[in-house]
Design a protein around this motif. Structure first.
Motif, PDB file in Angstrom:
ATOM      1  N   ASP A 282       1.327  -1.489  -0.025  1.00  0.00           N
ATOM      2  CA  ASP A 282      -0.492  -0.066  -0.094  1.00  0.00           C
ATOM      3  C   ASP A 282       0.857   1.529   0.085  1.00  0.00           C
ATOM      4  O   ASP A 282       1.010   1.840   1.457  1.00  0.00           O
ATOM      5  CB  ASP A 282      -0.827   0.191   1.714  1.00  0.00           C
ATOM      6  N   SER A 284       0.608   4.193  -1.949  1.00  0.00           N
ATOM      7  CA  SER A 284      -0.215   5.161  -1.031  1.00  0.00           C
ATOM      8  C   SER A 284      -0.835   6.032   0.170  1.00  0.00           C
ATOM      9  O   SER A 284      -0.920   7.640   0.282  1.00  0.00           O
ATOM     10  CB  SER A 284      -1.458   5.340  -1.828  1.00  0.00           C
ATOM     11  N   SER A 289       0.052  12.366  -1.745  1.00  0.00           N
ATOM     12  CA  SER A 289      -0.257  13.159  -3.343  1.00  0.00           C
ATOM     13  C   SER A 289       0.401  14.344  -3.101  1.00  0.00           C
ATOM     14  O   SER A 289      -0.092  14.964  -2.334  1.00  0.00           O
ATOM     15  CB  SER A 289      -1.713  13.147  -4.289  1.00  0.00           C
ATOM     16  N   ASP A 294       6.141  12.391  -3.565  1.00  0.00           N
ATOM     17  CA  ASP A 294       4.986  11.847  -4.826  1.00  0.00           C
ATOM     18  C   ASP A 294       5.737  12.905  -5.863  1.00  0.00           C
ATOM     19  O   ASP A 294       6.155  12.053  -7.109  1.00  0.00           O
ATOM     20  CB  ASP A 294       3.757  12.459  -4.496  1.00  0.00           C
ATOM     21  N   LEU A 557       0.993   3.218  -8.744  1.00  0.00           N
ATOM     22  CA  LEU A 557       0.681   3.863  -7.777  1.00  0.00           C
ATOM     23  C   LEU A 557      -1.010   4.634  -7.935  1.00  0.00           C
ATOM     24  O   LEU A 557      -2.018   4.789  -7.217  1.00  0.00           O
ATOM     25  CB  LEU A 557       1.548   5.472  -7.293  1.00  0.00           C
ATOM     26  N   HIS A 560      -4.162   2.767  -7.382  1.00  0.00           N
ATOM     27  CA  HIS A 560      -3.882   2.879  -5.744  1.00  0.00           C
ATOM     28  C   HIS A 560      -5.126   3.171  -5.994  1.00  0.00           C
ATOM     29  O   HIS A 560      -6.137   3.668  -5.173  1.00  0.00           O
ATOM     30  CB  HIS A 560      -3.210   2.098  -4.959  1.00  0.00           C
ATOM     31  N   ARG A 561      -4.746   4.297  -5.697  1.00  0.00           N
ATOM     32  CA  ARG A 561      -5.432   5.951  -5.588  1.00  0.00           C
ATOM     33  C   ARG A 561      -7.229   5.991  -5.920  1.00  0.00           C
ATOM     34  O   ARG A 561      -7.898   6.005  -5.093  1.00  0.00           O
ATOM     35  CB  ARG A 561      -4.739   7.162  -5.769  1.00  0.00           C
ATOM     36  N   GLY A 572      -4.876   8.914   1.194  1.00  0.00           N
ATOM     37  CA  GLY A 572      -4.396   7.942   0.324  1.00  0.00           C
ATOM     38  C   GLY A 572      -3.871   8.503  -1.612  1.00  0.00           C
ATOM     39  O   GLY A 572      -3.476   7.945  -1.499  1.00  0.00           O
ATOM     40  N   TYR A 573      -5.093   9.414  -1.283  1.00  0.00           N
ATOM     41  CA  TYR A 573      -5.187  10.365  -2.311  1.00  0.00           C
ATOM     42  C   TYR A 573      -5.193  11.962  -2.329  1.00  0.00           C
ATOM     43  O   TYR A 573      -5.972  12.151  -1.417  1.00  0.00           O
ATOM     44  CB  TYR A 573      -6.182   9.096  -3.271  1.00  0.00           C
ATOM     45  N   ASP A 577      -5.990  13.309  -8.136  1.00  0.00           N
ATOM     46  CA  ASP A 577      -5.782  11.978  -8.715  1.00  0.00           C
ATOM     47  C   ASP A 577      -7.135  11.459  -9.524  1.00  0.00           C
ATOM     48  O   ASP A 577      -6.772  10.322  -9.960  1.00  0.00           O
ATOM     49  CB  ASP A 577      -5.528  11.103  -7.314  1.00  0.00           C
TER      50      ASP A 577
END
Length: 774
Positions: A282, A284, A289, A294, A557, A560-561, A572-573, A577
């Motif tokens: 994981d 992210s 972000s 990143d 990546l 995943h976001r 995580g995002y 994104d």
């Protein structure tokens, strides 16, 4: 001045006018200004803007053709402008290139060719985009200034460096120079040295130069390192995450892998189906972000696996640390748990962030031995039921893909093993066993399942696409197939991957198997990232993406976001994104960075392969013709080394390229060289700087004479470097007969195959023949 002249002749068109009279009308009376005016008029005539009537008498030419393309320089004597895949290249004489440098985007005025060998000739009238902002080369210090001599001779000019911009480099240093002023008229470009790469004899200097050439980073910026040190590396219990620490799982990778971003689990269910779990790091969770790490990961786009090192996308504390699914440690992951029936179809799935605990790290070699040879380490015994279930799942998935028509290329892969100082020791063939196939199938189905899930959200997403082959490539492939004796018709309107797989199955085990695989691969488009889901032709998949390697690929990546955004995960995002604008831009950028990485990886492998072959210059080998072009043919040896037999060195006849049948034919003797044919060759040149290997057919007595011929042959130089389509290596990522010396005496050597596992750089394990004449 040119604009003034052009406007004048336009105003009097279609009348003719002497250039001196035009100068008078433009209020230019004499002296240097008149000389400049006349010279500018002559240049306009040469460029095709003015039409020549008689000496210094011109008319405006309203019937000229301008094209835009990429200038490719070939030494200092000439170049070509590449205008398109289906158009004839435009020949550019040295006097007509202006200030263009290799790879610049230029505008060309087509002129009447003075040489019957060139269908189109032109004059570069303007440079639209400069390609070489930085250049790798050797610094040459003079008394009051210095020059950088580019490693790439095609740039065609040295770069002037003022002594205050040298970083105290000494003469002979390999440097990276940034161009500050582009060439203007007779003036050379000017630059400043921004990095001293090293000096002759430094370990790793050759790879450093390739890294600089491809703009690959040598280290992470300070702010990225600082940010990585502030990341919380503790795994906390989280009720929102799927706790899978009780499920047995393993990682299966190469023995030297450090970034372990995927783990697998599997079991047979009571209903006869299988449960396959693919657990991906994981990333992210740790890479916020639009923050420092990143942004750097986005710029890099991918990890780059060079022959002697890895350039990671993420700092080591992440890639080899907390994001790596190390055995015996809890880790955050993104899990795709799938229920798969006996036919290899996913009948149910669940995707969710998780906490996992990998029980054991496995290598491909030991998994193969455990499953195929029943050689099982004691600590692997408890996990064998799961590994056997995973093998059954993989076999079902493989059978499903085969029925669907997915292409299965089985090219041999070769790895160059290096000494501690970067010296190539030997080349080993890497086998693709059932262990590699097991992991490959697990990752493929996870990528496909995630892609289908994202498609069904009806939101912008990122896909891995592989478009249908072009009509032009299909036409060429059809000709080659027919010539190889395969009377198979490829229907362009209903083209399916199963048609290609049928061809590969048909030739399996025959002499033309490898050649057919190479030509099939060449007929394919290049896979890339896109927000437009057009499917993946090679995998016969209607929906595919990259989900399984977020440590080393930025698109994974991004995926995943997107998954977290869809499930409204708390972190995580960011909003950016999920926007179509960002995803389109990022997909295109990632595709370009992937191409750069592949090119750099190939260059480093080619470098070490060339270095490996240097001690064998003059040796005789057997090889297979792997590619045929208009300038010769590439021959591949048993160890994956391939080199060019240039047509100018095939002196027993005049050979021409029969494009329709993809063969070289001797005009006088009718001798034909075909793809897949076994030939005897002598290694005559291994140019480490250019990363080029050259053979001649047959055996050679007078090696030095052959090398001299190659150096002075203008056709050899031009065609050898042009190679627009050339070969596609069969590795993971495509005239003389029985040559004699001038005296007519054979060297008496027997041709032989070079070992892929020679224990030393020299020839200690190769039986020598009698000494050659020099």
């Amino acid at each position: 001045m040119k604009e003034t002249i052009l406007n004048f002749y336009k105003s009097i068109y279609p009348n003719t006018y002497h250039i001196e009279d035009a100068a008078m009308d433009c209020h230019i009376r004499g002296g240097k200004e008149l000389d400049t005016f006349i010279e500018a008029g002559r240049e306009l005539c040469k460029e095709g803007n003015l039409q020549f009537i008689r000496r210094d008498v011109y008319a405006y030419n309203d019937d000229h053709e301008d094209v835009v393309g990429i200038y490719k320089g070939y030494r200092k004597s000439f170049g070509f402008v590449i205008t398109g895949p289906d158009e004839e290249d435009v020949y550019i004489a040295e006097c007509n290139k202006g200030t263009a440098m290799h790879n610049d985007k230029v505008r060309v005025r087509i002129i009447k060719s003075k040489d019957s060998r060139h269908k189109r000739e032109g004059v570069i009238t303007s440079v639209l985009e400069r390609a070489n902002e930085t250049v790798v080369g050797t610094y040459d210090r003079q008394r009051n200034f210095g020059f950088v001599i580019p490693d790439d001779e095609r740039l065609g000019t040295d770069i002037f460096v003022d002594l205050q911009h040298t970083l105290d480099a000494r003469s002979g240093a390999k440097v990276l120079v940034k161009i500050m002023k582009w060439p203007d008229g007779d003036k050379k470009p000017e630059g400043m040295i921004i990095e001293v790469l090293g000096y002759k004899g430094d370990i790793g200097l050759d790879i450093n130069c390739i890294m600089a050439e491809h703009h690959l980073p040598f280290s992470f910026p300070e702010n990225v390192i600082k940010a990585s040190k502030h990341i919380d590396m503790t795994i906390h219990d989280d009720s929102n995450r799927w706790d899978l620490r009780h499920i047995p799982m393993v990682t299966i990778d190469g023995e030297d892998a450090k970034d372990l971003d995927d783990a697998v689990s599997g079991r047979k269910l009571d209903n006869g189906n299988y449960e396959l779990g693919v657990h991906i790091a994981d990333v992210s969770h740790y890479v916020e972000s639009q923050k420092a790490i990143d942004k750097e990961a986005y710029d890099r786009g991918t990890s780059v696996y060079l022959v002697d090192r890895v350039i990671p996308m993420l700092p080591e504390s992440l890639s080899n640390g907390i994001c790596s699914l190390n055995a015996g440690e809890d880790r955050y992951a993104m899990t795709c748990m799938m229920e798969i029936n006996q036919a290899g179809k996913v009948v149910d799935y669940h995707i969710q962030p998780s906490i996992i605990h990998v029980n054991r790290r496995c290598s491909y070699k030991e998994v193969y031995k455990a499953l195929a040879e029943d050689i099982i380490p004691e600590d692997l015994l408890p996990l064998m039921p799961m590994l056997k279930d995973l093998a059954c799942i993989a076999e079902n998935l493989r059978a499903m893909r085969y029925r669907r028509g997915a292409l299965d290329f089985d090219f041999p892969e070769y790895k160059v093993l290096l000494d501690h100082d970067g010296t190539p020791l030997r080349i080993v063939k890497r086998e693709r066993t059932l262990a590699e196939r097991l992991i490959e199938e697990c990752m493929l189905i996870a990528n496909e399942t995630v892609a289908t899930h994202l498609k069904n959200t009806h939101r912008p997403s990122v896909y891995r696409i592989h478009e249908v082959p072009s009509d032009e490539k299909m036409e060429l492939f059809q000709k080659v197939l027919n010539y190889l004796g395969q009377n198979i018709r490829l229907n362009g309107e209903t083209l399916e991957p199963r048609q290609f797989q049928y061809i590969l199955d048909t030739v399996k085990g025959t002499d033309i198997e490898q050649v057919t695989q190479i030509m099939t691969l060449r007929s394919m488009q290049q896979a890339k990232y896109s927000t437009d889901n057009v499917g993946h032709f090679g995998l016969a998949s209607t929906c595919y993406t990259h989900f399984t390697s977020p440590i080393r690929r930025y698109p994974d990546l991004m995926v995943h976001r997107l998954l977290k955004a869809d499930m409204n995960w708390r972190n995580g995002y960011s909003k950016r994104d999920t926007t179509a604008e960002f995803l389109v831009r990022a997909a295109e950028h990632s595709s370009l960075k992937e191409q750069d990485a592949v090119s750099a990886e190939r260059d480093t492998v080619d470098l070490k392969k060339t270095q490996y072959m240097v001690p064998f210059i003059g040796e005789v080998f057997e090889g297979t013709i792997s590619s045929i072009t208009s300038f010769g043919m590439f021959v591949e040896l048993e160890n994956g080394i391939d080199g060019l037999v240039h047509m100018s060195m095939m002196t027993d006849d005049y050979y021409f390229y029969d494009e329709e049948h993809f063969v070289l034919v001797g005009k006088r003797t009718g001798k034909i060289y075909r793809l897949g044919e076994t030939v005897t060759v002598t290694l005559v040149k291994a140019d480490v700087e250019k990363r080029q290997i050259d053979f001649v057919l047959g055996e050679v007595d007078n090696l030095m004479k052959i090398q001299e011929e190659m150096n002075i042959s203008s056709s050899y130089v031009s065609k050898r470097e042009k190679n627009p389509l050339g070969r596609t290596s069969s590795n993971k990522q495509l005239k003389r007969r029985g040559r004699k010396s001038n005296s007519g005496k054979s060297s008496g050597r027997k041709s032989r195959k070079i070992s892929t596992k020679c224990n030393a750089v020299g020839k200690s394990k190769h039986k020598k023949g009698k000494k050659r004449k020099r």
